[in-house]
Design a protein around this motif. Structure first.
Motif, short mmCIF file in Angstrom:
data_model
loop_
_atom_site.label_atom_id
_atom_site.label_comp_id
_atom_site.label_asym_id
_atom_site.label_seq_id
_atom_site.Cartn_x
_atom_site.Cartn_y
_atom_site.Cartn_z
N ALA A 29 9.95 12.84 -8.05
CA ALA A 29 8.79 13.00 -8.93
C ALA A 29 8.15 11.65 -9.24
CB ALA A 29 9.21 13.69 -10.23
N GLU A 30 8.97 10.63 -9.52
CA GLU A 30 8.43 9.31 -9.83
C GLU A 30 7.72 8.72 -8.61
OE1 GLU A 30 7.28 5.87 -11.66
OE2 GLU A 30 7.96 7.77 -12.52
N ARG A 31 8.31 8.90 -7.43
CA ARG A 31 7.69 8.38 -6.22
C ARG A 31 6.33 9.04 -5.99
NH1 ARG A 31 7.51 9.25 -0.55
NH2 ARG A 31 7.45 7.25 0.58
N LEU A 32 6.27 10.36 -6.18
CA LEU A 32 5.00 11.06 -5.99
C LEU A 32 3.96 10.63 -7.03
CD1 LEU A 32 5.76 14.74 -4.93
CD2 LEU A 32 4.18 13.14 -3.85
N ARG A 33 4.40 10.42 -8.27
CA ARG A 33 3.45 9.96 -9.30
C ARG A 33 2.86 8.61 -8.91
NH1 ARG A 33 7.48 12.13 -12.83
NH2 ARG A 33 6.71 14.04 -13.85
N ARG A 34 3.69 7.72 -8.40
CA ARG A 34 3.18 6.40 -7.98
C ARG A 34 2.25 6.52 -6.79
NH1 ARG A 34 8.34 2.17 -8.46
NH2 ARG A 34 8.96 2.74 -10.58
N GLN A 35 2.59 7.41 -5.86
CA GLN A 35 1.71 7.61 -4.71
C GLN A 35 0.36 8.17 -5.16
OE1 GLN A 35 4.63 9.98 -2.23
NE2 GLN A 35 3.89 8.60 -0.63
N LEU A 36 0.40 9.11 -6.07
CA LEU A 36 -0.84 9.71 -6.57
C LEU A 36 -1.66 8.69 -7.35
CD1 LEU A 36 0.74 13.11 -7.60
CD2 LEU A 36 -1.14 12.85 -5.95
N GLN A 37 -1.00 7.84 -8.12
CA GLN A 37 -1.69 6.80 -8.86
C GLN A 37 -2.42 5.86 -7.90
OE1 GLN A 37 -1.56 6.63 -12.39
NE2 GLN A 37 -3.18 5.10 -12.18
N ARG A 38 -1.75 5.51 -6.80
CA ARG A 38 -2.39 4.65 -5.80
C ARG A 38 -3.59 5.34 -5.17
NH1 ARG A 38 1.40 2.16 -1.37
NH2 ARG A 38 -0.54 1.08 -0.92
N LEU A 70 -0.96 10.84 3.90
CA LEU A 70 -1.13 12.28 3.73
C LEU A 70 -1.72 12.61 2.35
CD1 LEU A 70 2.21 13.58 5.29
CD2 LEU A 70 -0.06 13.52 6.34
N ILE A 71 -1.29 11.88 1.33
CA ILE A 71 -1.84 12.08 -0.01
C ILE A 71 -3.33 11.78 -0.01
CG2 ILE A 71 -1.66 11.40 -2.43
CD1 ILE A 71 0.89 12.71 -1.43
N ALA A 72 -3.70 10.63 0.57
CA ALA A 72 -5.11 10.24 0.61
C ALA A 72 -5.94 11.23 1.42
CB ALA A 72 -5.23 8.83 1.20
N ALA A 73 -5.38 11.70 2.53
CA ALA A 73 -6.13 12.63 3.39
C ALA A 73 -6.32 13.99 2.71
CB ALA A 73 -5.41 12.80 4.73
N LEU A 74 -5.32 14.45 1.97
CA LEU A 74 -5.46 15.72 1.26
C LEU A 74 -6.59 15.67 0.23
CD1 LEU A 74 -1.79 16.92 0.58
CD2 LEU A 74 -3.58 18.23 1.75
#
Length: 377
Positions: A29-38, A70-74
């Protein structure tokens, strides 16, 4: 009378499912939050209930590890459903459908009306930022897959086109040190500060003719220069200040090392007849090479080192810090640091000729057809 400004649609991420696996010292969850923040998404929720209908919603499963691309592309592809085989892993939908889609994604079901895309279909196979061809990774999380996730995310933080020391010598030890730092919450900036201290230690030792001793902090500094960037990327803790600090040090210190080396040669008993000429070659060569690289980017929108296969090969050995350090180390071990610096000066001139030719060739080729990187062709 002017039209009122239209407010941007809010972006929200909903994390579904669960995972107890830790990656680089972080929970999923923390890793995904940081990815989303970026990626520019700060509103992260555990449920889609009550989500604004006009919002753009990302639905992401916690039991999978995602490449940042993948996060950015979504975010840029509303209506997309990221799949692995026949299993749904994530989706980008309107807020009005978020609760329904979240339920389907949590069960691995592909929501009706979405576009099914695998990682290559969603994010492509060329990473322009890191100058390499690589399909974005998407890996189911388990204790058995942690090593694979960390290996892929670490490899994904490496530039595909760089010098041979960084590309072939540093990855294995750098991954171990990056892991050690991540698990102890050591920040990238702390690693950079240590590298800065070692840079000055090497400079002082070179200036005083202590070449073999000076090469030790110099090589450690270059190694840490790899670690700090990789640590920032895998832990998503990069910052503008850290980026400026790291790149600023990288940009400025190499010519000062070489000049200090020249001043240290007489102190070590090696008379230098052409010190002024050597210093001129170092300074002019360094500045002009950077100007050539900057001009290429400005004219054609990508680095000269990824234009053709030869250009990518030459980046491995061109007269940058690490290849020059290899030359100096070899000659110093042979007892001739003076010839080592002479060889570096010759290599700077030859590399400058090659880079000048690349710009000239690019100008000629662009008259026939727009330049395209061989990695992006």
């Amino acid at each position: 009378m002017t039209d009122p400004q239209i407010s941007p649609r809010p972006r929200v991420a909903v994390l579904v499912g669960a995972s107890t696996v830790r990656i680089w010292g972080m929970s999923s969850a923390e890793r995904l939050r940081r990815q989303l923040q970026r990626a520019g998404v700060s509103d992260v929720r555990a449920s889609a209930e009550g989500l604004e209908q006009q919002a753009d919603a990302l639905i992401l499963r916690l039991d999978w590890a995602y490449d940042q691309r993948l996060i950015a592309a979504l975010l840029e592809r509303p209506g997309a459903c990221l799949v692995s085989g026949a299993e749904a892993v994530a989706a980008s939908v309107a807020g009005a459908r978020a609760q329904e889609v979240a339920g389907a994604i949590a069960n691995g079901e592909i929501p009706a009306g979405t576009e099914e895309l695998d990682p290559e279909g969603l994010a492509g196979s060329y990473d322009r930022k890191l100058r390499k061809r690589e399909i974005a990774f998407l890996i189911p999380l388990s204790e058995a897959s942690v090593a694979d996730v960390e290996q892929r995310s670490f490899a994904g933080s490496y530039k595909g086109v760089t010098d041979f020391v960084t590309k072939f010598w540093w990855p294995r030890p750098a991954r171990a040190v990056t892991k050690w730092c991540a698990e102890r919450a050591i920040t990238p900036n702390q690693v950079t500060y240590l590298g800065l201290v070692l840079m000055f230690v090497a400079l002082f030792l070179f200036w005083n003719g202590n070449f073999l001793l000076g090469l030790i902090p110099a090589w450690i500094m270059t190694f840490l220069d790899t670690v700090d960037g990789k640590l920032a990327r895998v832990t998503m803790t990069s910052s503008k200040f850290g980026d400026i600090l790291d790149h600023g040090i990288d940009l400025i210190h190499p010519p000062f090392w070489w000049i200090a080396w020249i001043y240290g040669l007489p102190k070590a008993g090696y008379p230098v007849d052409y010190a002024g000429l050597m210093i001129a070659v170092i300074l002019i060569g360094y500045i002009v090479q950077r100007l050539f690289e900057g001009a290429f980017i400005r004219l054609w929108g990508f680095h000269m080192h990824v234009w053709r296969p030869f250009d990518s090969f030459f980046r491995l050995i061109t007269a940058r810090r690490n290849p020059n350090l290899v030359i100096l180390t070899l000659f110093t071990l042979l007892g001739r640091p003076d010839l080592g610096m002479a060889a570096v000066c010759v290599w700077i001139v030859l590399s400058l000729v090659v880079h000048g030719a690349q710009v000239l060739q690019g100008t000629v080729e662009n008259r026939r057809a727009p330049l395209v990187s061989w990695l992006d062709a």
